[in-house]
Design an enzyme around this catalytic site. Sequence first.
Site, PDB file in Angstrom:
ATOM      1  NE  ARG A  97      -3.292  -2.951   0.459  1.00  0.00           N
ATOM      2  CZ  ARG A  97      -3.701  -3.646   1.561  1.00  0.00           C
ATOM      3  NH1 ARG A  97      -3.205  -3.906   2.627  1.00  0.00           N
ATOM      4  NH2 ARG A  97      -4.787  -4.237   1.324  1.00  0.00           N
ATOM      5  CG  ASP A 126      -3.117  -5.853  -0.685  1.00  0.00           C
ATOM      6  OD1 ASP A 126      -4.062  -6.038  -1.378  1.00  0.00           O
ATOM      7  OD2 ASP A 126      -2.876  -6.365   0.228  1.00  0.00           O
ATOM      8  CG  HIS A 192      -6.032  -8.554  -0.752  1.00  0.00           C
ATOM      9  ND1 HIS A 192      -6.222  -7.181  -0.315  1.00  0.00           N
ATOM     10  CD2 HIS A 192      -6.635  -9.246   0.079  1.00  0.00           C
ATOM     11  CE1 HIS A 192      -7.091  -7.273   0.580  1.00  0.00           C
ATOM     12  NE2 HIS A 192      -7.271  -8.493   0.996  1.00  0.00           N
ATOM     13  CG  ASP A 255      -6.010 -11.753   3.046  1.00  0.00           C
ATOM     14  OD1 ASP A 255      -5.493 -12.014   2.180  1.00  0.00           O
ATOM     15  OD2 ASP A 255      -6.014 -10.495   3.420  1.00  0.00           O
ATOM     16  CD  GLU A 256      -9.466  -8.542   4.025  1.00  0.00           C
ATOM     17  OE1 GLU A 256     -10.177  -7.896   4.982  1.00  0.00           O
ATOM     18  OE2 GLU A 256      -8.715  -7.891   3.390  1.00  0.00           O
ATOM     19  CD1 TRP A 388      -2.925  -4.611   8.829  1.00  0.00           C
ATOM     20  CD2 TRP A 388      -2.331  -5.491   6.508  1.00  0.00           C
ATOM     21  NE1 TRP A 388      -2.889  -6.408   8.621  1.00  0.00           N
ATOM     22  CE2 TRP A 388      -2.558  -6.379   7.284  1.00  0.00           C
ATOM     23  CE3 TRP A 388      -1.963  -5.297   5.327  1.00  0.00           C
ATOM     24  CZ2 TRP A 388      -2.493  -7.648   6.742  1.00  0.00           C
ATOM     25  CZ3 TRP A 388      -1.863  -6.839   4.755  1.00  0.00           C
ATOM     26  CH2 TRP A 388      -2.357  -7.830   5.351  1.00  0.00           C
ATOM     27  CB  THR A 389       1.323   0.634   4.848  1.00  0.00           C
ATOM     28  OG1 THR A 389       1.392  -0.045   3.478  1.00  0.00           O
ATOM     29  CG2 THR A 389       2.239   0.132   5.790  1.00  0.00           C
ATOM     30  CD  GLU A 390      -4.784  -0.781   3.958  1.00  0.00           C
ATOM     31  OE1 GLU A 390      -4.012  -0.770   4.908  1.00  0.00           O
ATOM     32  OE2 GLU A 390      -5.466  -1.627   3.837  1.00  0.00           O
TER      33      GLU A 390
HETATM   34  C1  ACM Z   1      -5.729  -9.098   6.734  1.00  0.00           C
HETATM   35  O1  ACM Z   1      -5.901  -8.244   7.533  1.00  0.00           O
HETATM   36  N1  ACM Z   1      -6.886  -9.007   5.394  1.00  0.00           N
HETATM   37  C2  ACM Z   1      -5.119 -10.331   6.884  1.00  0.00           C
END
Ligand code: ACM
Length: 495
Positions: A97, A126, A192, A255-256, A388-390
Amino acid sequence: MSVNIIPMPNKIFEYDGEKVFKENDFFFEKKDGLGEEGYELLINQDGVFVSYSTDKGRFYAGKTLEQLKKKNGSLPFIRISDSPRFSYRAFMIDSARHMQSVDEIKKYIEAAALYKFNVFHWHLTDDQGWRVEIEKYPELTRVGAFRNGHGFGSKNKAVYGGYYTKDEIRDIVEFCRERYIDVIPEIDMPGHMIAAIASYPELSCSGKPIGVELNPGVHRTILCAGNEKVFDFCFDVIDEVCELFPYEYFHIGGDEAPKNRWDTCPKCKERIREEGLKNSEELQGYFVNRIIGHLKEKGKKAVVWNESLKSKMLQPGALVSDWMDKEHLCEDWANSGGKIIIEDFFHYYLDYNYGITPLKKTYSFNPMLEKLDIEGRKSVMGVETPIWTEFVENFDRLCYLCFPRMMAVAESGWTNWGRRNYRDFVRRAEANRRLLLSMGINMAPKKDWDPLPFGRIKDQLSHYTKFLTRENLRCVRANKKEDREAKKRKKGGAD
Ligand code: ACM
Ligand code: ZN
């Protein structure tokens, strides 16, 4: 206690006195029985005596000595006998990100080594950026590494991007090796993956061109699991990435991954039929297991996020990271002997402001799951804390968020639960400020660590407003419209 060591050693006796020692006052002895990471340390009038069974143990004794050293250069008289609670103590950096420079990453690694972390999980790809050079697929870094604007609601509309060359990655891996830190790359799939799909649109179900993503959140465009070329792509990428990371584990995300596209894609539906799968969730199980099979051929094991348990098909041998497991699938996995690590969203996710995740909340979290039986407790390999770096655009902000909370996770990963003490930890964390600053890390001011109610409300409001960007709302509305139409189609079909 008066020493400032983080994580707190598991046995420690302090004596009166201190001394400045010369180089030849240090005595090192290799002896059996201290474990892979354990060490003993005795400091008295006669010298500094270090015992260890492996070079890693000796290294950790050195890290304890670094923290024991006082401003005047003296060491306190002390006896320490130490080894960790968990064998897996990881930190994750999201370089997709927002990127960090090689020097910045090294600064973080140096601090992580000081606190006896032993795994660096590097989130390299991502939706919003592909950050690792892959020779077979040059578009990944020509197209996928750059996005059309800084994104995430930023007013800066200049192109944002970059990637790490293979030489830069080798340099970081070597820097970690010297500090007994394994590096686990993550290539997140099948979700992702928008940066890769922007580079090679044929990887998605629709094959339609799409730009590198500018919004945070979970996106519906994912790899097509019905297309053999997608597997070729994943295997090729894994093969090149494996050459850079000589460690046992490889993180394949999982994930997701919303199933909206798979549910309607003819190729995915055909795959479900062909393989005798029940639904798209099982298709993810099939996808993940094929990737794991490829890793196995290369002598590697997979790490996956906990969503990969949903299909109930996950191959034994995978390591599952429990970040958000509402269905308690990690407990079942661990109770049946599967390995897990604890990376709890509510306590260990360091991208949330202190008003949402105060230091005390991170520190007070025991990394164990409620429903584990005796076997299951043995399956918990350790802890991981991600940044996480958004919304973390620069290294100063990253350090502000991570320090001291990553130090709290370090202590939960190393120190036996009953030996921990929050007040003492706060004292030790503050006492580490000078040392961290000398390493180029600027910790958050102490007043921010545990905000009072007003600070908490302010942080919560600012958190929610971050997601209210025009682009993101447009994306949410488009998804809602798609859901309505899908519902209508389903209803029509049923009639
Ligand atoms: C995650 O935070 N989507 C692993
Ligand atoms: Zn498909």
